[in-house]
Design a protein around this motif. Structure first.
Motif, short mmCIF file in Angstrom:
data_model
loop_
_atom_site.label_atom_id
_atom_site.label_comp_id
_atom_site.label_asym_id
_atom_site.label_seq_id
_atom_site.Cartn_x
_atom_site.Cartn_y
_atom_site.Cartn_z
N ARG A 139 0.86 -1.19 0.00
CA ARG A 139 0.00 0.00 0.00
C ARG A 139 0.90 1.24 0.00
N SER A 164 -1.41 -0.81 -4.22
CA SER A 164 -2.47 0.20 -4.23
C SER A 164 -1.86 1.58 -4.08
N ALA A 231 -4.22 -1.06 -7.88
CA ALA A 231 -5.51 -0.67 -7.32
C ALA A 231 -5.47 0.80 -6.93
N HIS A 233 -7.45 3.73 -4.42
CA HIS A 233 -7.88 3.61 -3.02
C HIS A 233 -8.74 4.81 -2.64
N GLU A 253 -10.51 0.14 -4.93
CA GLU A 253 -10.66 -0.26 -3.52
C GLU A 253 -11.49 0.78 -2.77
#
Length: 380
Positions: A139, A164, A231, A233, A253
């Motif tokens: 992340r 992400s 991804a 977020h 997400e």
């Protein structure tokens, strides 16, 4: 020989539920058939559901074990082993450990434990101590000044499959409402005067302006040519979703609004929402309810986020509260994430797939995990 035989089960397939048996050998499913007989030597499931092992693509649960009490940092390997046992007990057979690379908060446990946690997961994988199949979800906090320095050494391992792009700067995305931001961090024993809070917002907004775009470009460059899924977020509006699509994102997400979820659907992104949002009946931070997205056809996958047991519970509630069929509901935690993450060997109960299998009993409307097999090996 690693053999598994289940009988007298309600087996959830992609296109229906059958009453029958499942046979696996050497970690692979060999046969799934509809029948009414009880094969000798097989485990009698007593009419329980048998579903594919759950696939978790974003869990922060490990952080609770790294800091079990405020100010207490726990050794990484014992924390990882405890987390692993908890996710398997929740029916999760494939787990993406979401490690935050950077944080906007000073003296963050995420920054302090990142490398030791990464290494502990690798140690657990190499030693065979982990029950679930563990993968990395990195992340990336784009406004963190030292993001690229922290990220580069983590990128080359083969189990890094999901990245992400995050930005938790106050005043946008998840924290568009500044009071929600202030309320959330007050739970972490942070308190600010009005002037102090204004200064925090100012400094973090300036930090975002300085680093976020530059770091996004660098992360995309590092990801290029690798087997990595991207991804976005906490998308809030159409513009953020369109930007995500342009840079190669395929998973949205936790969109915070119906508008963002609609845009993600229109642009072909796969949308994941938090299972705790489903179980609690809404978002803890005032964002759009996952059940509303389910009812409007804008929900593709669930993530347990911070409560492993919520993953199966949330999927089951899609069946009982949103009116979804069992196959459709269970696909949000099995075949859909498998497809989104590029797996073709798991997420379904059919011949030729990994024998990742969960036996589930329903008790007063609550799904209860009774047994779990990971690649045919009894793990719970």
């Amino acid at each position: 020989m690693n053999d598994l035989a289940l009988t007298n089960a309600r087996i959830v397939l992609d296109d229906g539920v059958i009453h029958g048996s499942l046979i696996a050998r050497n970690g692979m499913i060999r046969l799934v058939k509809e029948d009414s007989t009880q094969a000798p030597g097989a485990i009698d499931c007593e009419g329980d559901y048998v579903i594919p092992g759950l696939i978790e693509l974003h869990t922060d649960n490990l952080e609770k074990h790294l800091m079990p009490r405020a100010g207490v940092i726990w050794p990484s390997l014992p924390a990882v082993l405890t987390h692993d046992a908890q996710v398997v007990a929740a029916g999760i057979t494939t787990v993406f450990d979401a490690l935050s690379v950077g944080d906007l908060e000073e003296e963050s446990v995420r920054i302090e434990t990142l490398r030791s946690t990464y290494d502990a997961i690798l140690d657990g994988q190499r030693s065979g101590a982990l029950r679930a199949d563990h993968w990395f979800h990195l992340r990336c906090e784009l406004a963190y000044p030292r993001l690229i320095e922290a990220l580069e050494p983590l990128m080359d391992h083969s189990t890094v499959r999901l990245i992400s792009l995050m930005d938790h700067t106050p005043g946008q995305r998840q924290y568009r409402d500044l009071q929600q931001y202030r309320k959330y961090y007050s739970k972490n024993h942070m308190s600010w005067t009005e002037d102090e809070f204004a200064d925090v917002v100012k400094r973090r907004t300036e930090q975002q302006a300085k680093y976020s775009a530059m770091h996004e470009s660098a992360v995309l460059t590092l990801s290029h040519g690798r087997d990595i899924v991207l991804a976005s977020h906490d998308d809030t509006d159409t513009q953020q979703v369109e930007h995500a699509k342009r840079v190669g994102v395929t998973i949205s997400e936790f969109p915070t609004t119906q508008e963002a979820a609609d845009a993600a659907h229109a642009h072909g992104l796969t949308t994941v929402m938090g299972a705790p949002n489903v179980v609690r009946g809404g978002s803890h931070s005032g964002n759009v309810a996952a059940l509303e997205l389910a009812r409007t056809g804008r929900l593709d996958m669930l993530s347990s986020d911070y409560v492993p047991a919520s993953l199966l519970h949330g999927a089951f509630l899609l069946h009982t509260q949103a009116g979804w069929s069992m196959p459709r509901a269970m696909a949000t935690v099995s075949s859909n994430p498998a497809k989104a993450l590029g797996f073709d060997d798991r997420g379904q109960l059919k011949a030729g797939m990994r024998a990742d299998v969960v036996r589930m009993h329903v008790l007063d409307g609550l799904p209860v995990v009774r047994n779990v097999w990971v690649a045919g090996q009894r793990s719970f």
